[in-house]
Design an enzyme around this catalytic site. Structure first.
Site, PDB file in Angstrom:
ATOM      1  N   ASP A   8      42.427  60.321  44.402  1.00 42.84           N
ATOM      2  CA  ASP A   8      43.210  61.539  44.644  1.00 42.84           C
ATOM      3  C   ASP A   8      44.322  61.191  45.648  1.00 42.84           C
ATOM      4  O   ASP A   8      44.508  60.018  46.004  1.00 42.84           O
ATOM      5  CB  ASP A   8      42.310  62.711  45.076  1.00 42.84           C
ATOM      6  CG  ASP A   8      41.789  62.593  46.502  1.00 42.84           C
ATOM      7  OD1 ASP A   8      42.059  61.567  47.167  1.00 42.84           O
ATOM      8  OD2 ASP A   8      41.100  63.527  46.949  1.00 42.84           O
ATOM      9  N   CYS A  65      38.753  58.696  47.414  1.00 44.97           N
ATOM     10  CA  CYS A  65      39.365  59.926  47.935  1.00 44.97           C
ATOM     11  C   CYS A  65      39.343  59.816  49.457  1.00 44.97           C
ATOM     12  O   CYS A  65      39.245  58.709  49.977  1.00 44.97           O
ATOM     13  CB  CYS A  65      38.659  61.180  47.399  1.00 44.97           C
ATOM     14  SG  CYS A  65      36.925  61.380  47.846  1.00 44.97           S
ATOM     15  N   THR A  67      37.083  60.839  51.712  1.00 44.50           N
ATOM     16  CA  THR A  67      35.767  60.410  52.198  1.00 44.50           C
ATOM     17  C   THR A  67      34.968  59.630  51.160  1.00 44.50           C
ATOM     18  O   THR A  67      33.958  59.023  51.505  1.00 44.50           O
ATOM     19  CB  THR A  67      34.915  61.646  52.556  1.00 44.50           C
ATOM     20  OG1 THR A  67      34.790  62.459  51.367  1.00 44.50           O
ATOM     21  CG2 THR A  67      35.547  62.468  53.663  1.00 44.50           C
ATOM     22  N   MET A  71      34.532  62.518  45.200  1.00 44.53           N
ATOM     23  CA  MET A  71      34.607  61.687  43.997  1.00 44.53           C
ATOM     24  C   MET A  71      33.197  61.335  43.520  1.00 44.53           C
ATOM     25  O   MET A  71      32.905  61.396  42.322  1.00 44.53           O
ATOM     26  CB  MET A  71      35.396  60.405  44.275  1.00 44.53           C
ATOM     27  CG  MET A  71      36.891  60.611  44.382  1.00 44.53           C
ATOM     28  SD  MET A  71      37.596  61.094  42.783  1.00 44.53           S
ATOM     29  CE  MET A  71      39.237  60.407  42.898  1.00 44.53           C
ATOM     30  N   HIS A  98      19.707  47.082  42.681  1.00 44.09           N
ATOM     31  CA  HIS A  98      18.575  48.002  42.486  1.00 44.09           C
ATOM     32  C   HIS A  98      18.885  49.190  41.572  1.00 44.09           C
ATOM     33  O   HIS A  98      18.007  49.638  40.840  1.00 44.09           O
ATOM     34  CB  HIS A  98      18.099  48.558  43.841  1.00 44.09           C
ATOM     35  CG  HIS A  98      17.416  47.535  44.686  1.00 44.09           C
ATOM     36  ND1 HIS A  98      16.719  47.862  45.836  1.00 44.09           N
ATOM     37  CD2 HIS A  98      17.325  46.176  44.570  1.00 44.09           C
ATOM     38  CE1 HIS A  98      16.226  46.754  46.386  1.00 44.09           C
ATOM     39  NE2 HIS A  98      16.593  45.716  45.644  1.00 44.09           N
ATOM     40  N   ARG A 132      11.427  45.365  38.392  1.00 43.71           N
ATOM     41  CA  ARG A 132      10.736  46.559  38.900  1.00 43.71           C
ATOM     42  C   ARG A 132      11.690  47.753  39.036  1.00 43.71           C
ATOM     43  O   ARG A 132      11.238  48.896  39.099  1.00 43.71           O
ATOM     44  CB  ARG A 132      10.052  46.271  40.233  1.00 43.71           C
ATOM     45  CG  ARG A 132      10.990  46.113  41.422  1.00 43.71           C
ATOM     46  CD  ARG A 132      10.210  45.774  42.703  1.00 43.71           C
ATOM     47  NE  ARG A 132      11.024  45.892  43.899  1.00 43.71           N
ATOM     48  CZ  ARG A 132      11.857  44.947  44.339  1.00 43.71           C
ATOM     49  NH1 ARG A 132      12.017  43.823  43.655  1.00 43.71           N
ATOM     50  NH2 ARG A 132      12.541  45.120  45.460  1.00 43.71           N
ATOM     51  N   HIS A 133      12.988  47.466  39.070  1.00 37.76           N
ATOM     52  CA  HIS A 133      13.961  48.561  39.222  1.00 37.76           C
ATOM     53  C   HIS A 133      14.255  49.268  37.900  1.00 37.76           C
ATOM     54  O   HIS A 133      14.744  50.400  37.901  1.00 37.76           O
ATOM     55  CB  HIS A 133      15.266  48.026  39.815  1.00 37.76           C
ATOM     56  CG  HIS A 133      15.034  47.317  41.110  1.00 37.76           C
ATOM     57  ND1 HIS A 133      14.679  47.996  42.255  1.00 37.76           N
ATOM     58  CD2 HIS A 133      15.066  46.004  41.431  1.00 37.76           C
ATOM     59  CE1 HIS A 133      14.499  47.126  43.234  1.00 37.76           C
ATOM     60  NE2 HIS A 133      14.723  45.907  42.756  1.00 37.76           N
TER      61      HIS A 133
HETATM   62  C1  RB5 Z   1      41.226  65.888  50.375  1.00 34.85           C
HETATM   63  O1  RB5 Z   1      41.734  66.485  51.515  1.00 34.85           O
HETATM   64  C2  RB5 Z   1      39.761  65.529  50.565  1.00 34.85           C
HETATM   65  O2  RB5 Z   1      38.993  66.680  50.658  1.00 34.85           O
HETATM   66  C3  RB5 Z   1      39.269  64.652  49.433  1.00 34.85           C
HETATM   67  O3  RB5 Z   1      40.068  63.525  49.337  1.00 34.85           O
HETATM   68  C4  RB5 Z   1      37.853  64.147  49.574  1.00 34.85           C
HETATM   69  O4  RB5 Z   1      37.636  63.582  50.824  1.00 34.85           O
HETATM   70  C5  RB5 Z   1      36.790  65.070  49.189  1.00 34.85           C
HETATM   71  O5  RB5 Z   1      35.605  64.750  49.209  1.00 34.85           O
END
Ligand code: RB5
Length: 148
Positions: A8, A65, A67, A71, A98, A132-133
C-alpha cells in the site's frame, strides 16, 4: 521461483527495496502495485495478490504496508494462504520450515531496509520441513475445506 510483490502507500519504499533484492537474486517477480501518491486501502492490494498466489500463479508473495498487520490479516482470509508477519530472520526461516508459509508480510514503519532484505531473503531461501509439521498444516487446510 516466481514472486508477487504488493504494497500500500505506506509500504512502497520498502517494496522497492525488496524489488532490488529480487533483481540481485535473479528471482522472477511481478510488482502488483501500488504506485499511488495518495492513501489506498491495504485489502485492495492484499486480497487480489493473495488470490493470485493461492491460484498458483506465483510460488510466494511478499506484502508490505505500514505495519504489515493489515496486509497479513487480509491475505490470511484467502483460502490456501498462510501469510506470516515477520520482522526477524528467525521467524521468517521458521515460518517456512514449520508452517510452509506462502506469503510474507512486513511493515515499513517497523523495520529498516537492511533487516527487511535479510528477512525476505531468508523467507525465499528456506524450504518447508514437512514431516511432523505436515499434519499440523493439513489441519489448517482441512479447516479451510470444511468452512469455505
Ligand atoms: C496505513 O496508514 C496503515 O494503516 C497501513 O499501511 C497498515 O499499517 C495497516 O495495517
Amino acid at each position: 521461483m516466481k514472486v508477487l510483490l504488493s504494497a500500500d502507500h505506506a509500504g512502497m519504499t520498502l517494496r522497492n527495496e525488496v524489488k532490488d533484492l529480487l533483481e540481485e537474486m535473479g528471482i522472477e517477480y511481478e510488482d502488483a502495485g501500488c504506485s499511488c501518491e495518495t492513501s489506498v486501502d491495504y485489502p485492495d492490494y492484499a486480497l487480489p495478490a493473495a488470490e493470485r498466489v493461492a491460484k498458483g500463479e506465483f510460488d510466494r508473495g511478499i506484502l508490505i504496508c505500514g505495519t504489515g498487520i493489515g496486509m497479513s490479516i487480509s491475505a490470511n482470509k484467502v483460502k490456501g494462504i498462510r501469510c506470516a508477519l515477520a520482522h526477524d530472520v528467525y521467524s521468517a526461516k521458521l515460518t517456512r520450515h514449520h508452517n510452509d508459509a506462502n506469503m510474507l508480510a512486513m511493515g515499513e514503519r517497523v523495520i529498516g531496509p537492511g533487516p527487511a532484505r535479510e528477512i525476505a531473503k531468508a523467507f525465499l531461501e528456506t524450504e518447508y520441513d514437512g514431516g511432523r509439521h505436515a499434519n499440523r498444516v493439513k489441519k489448517i487446510t482441512d479447516y479451510e475445506e470444511e468452512h469455505n
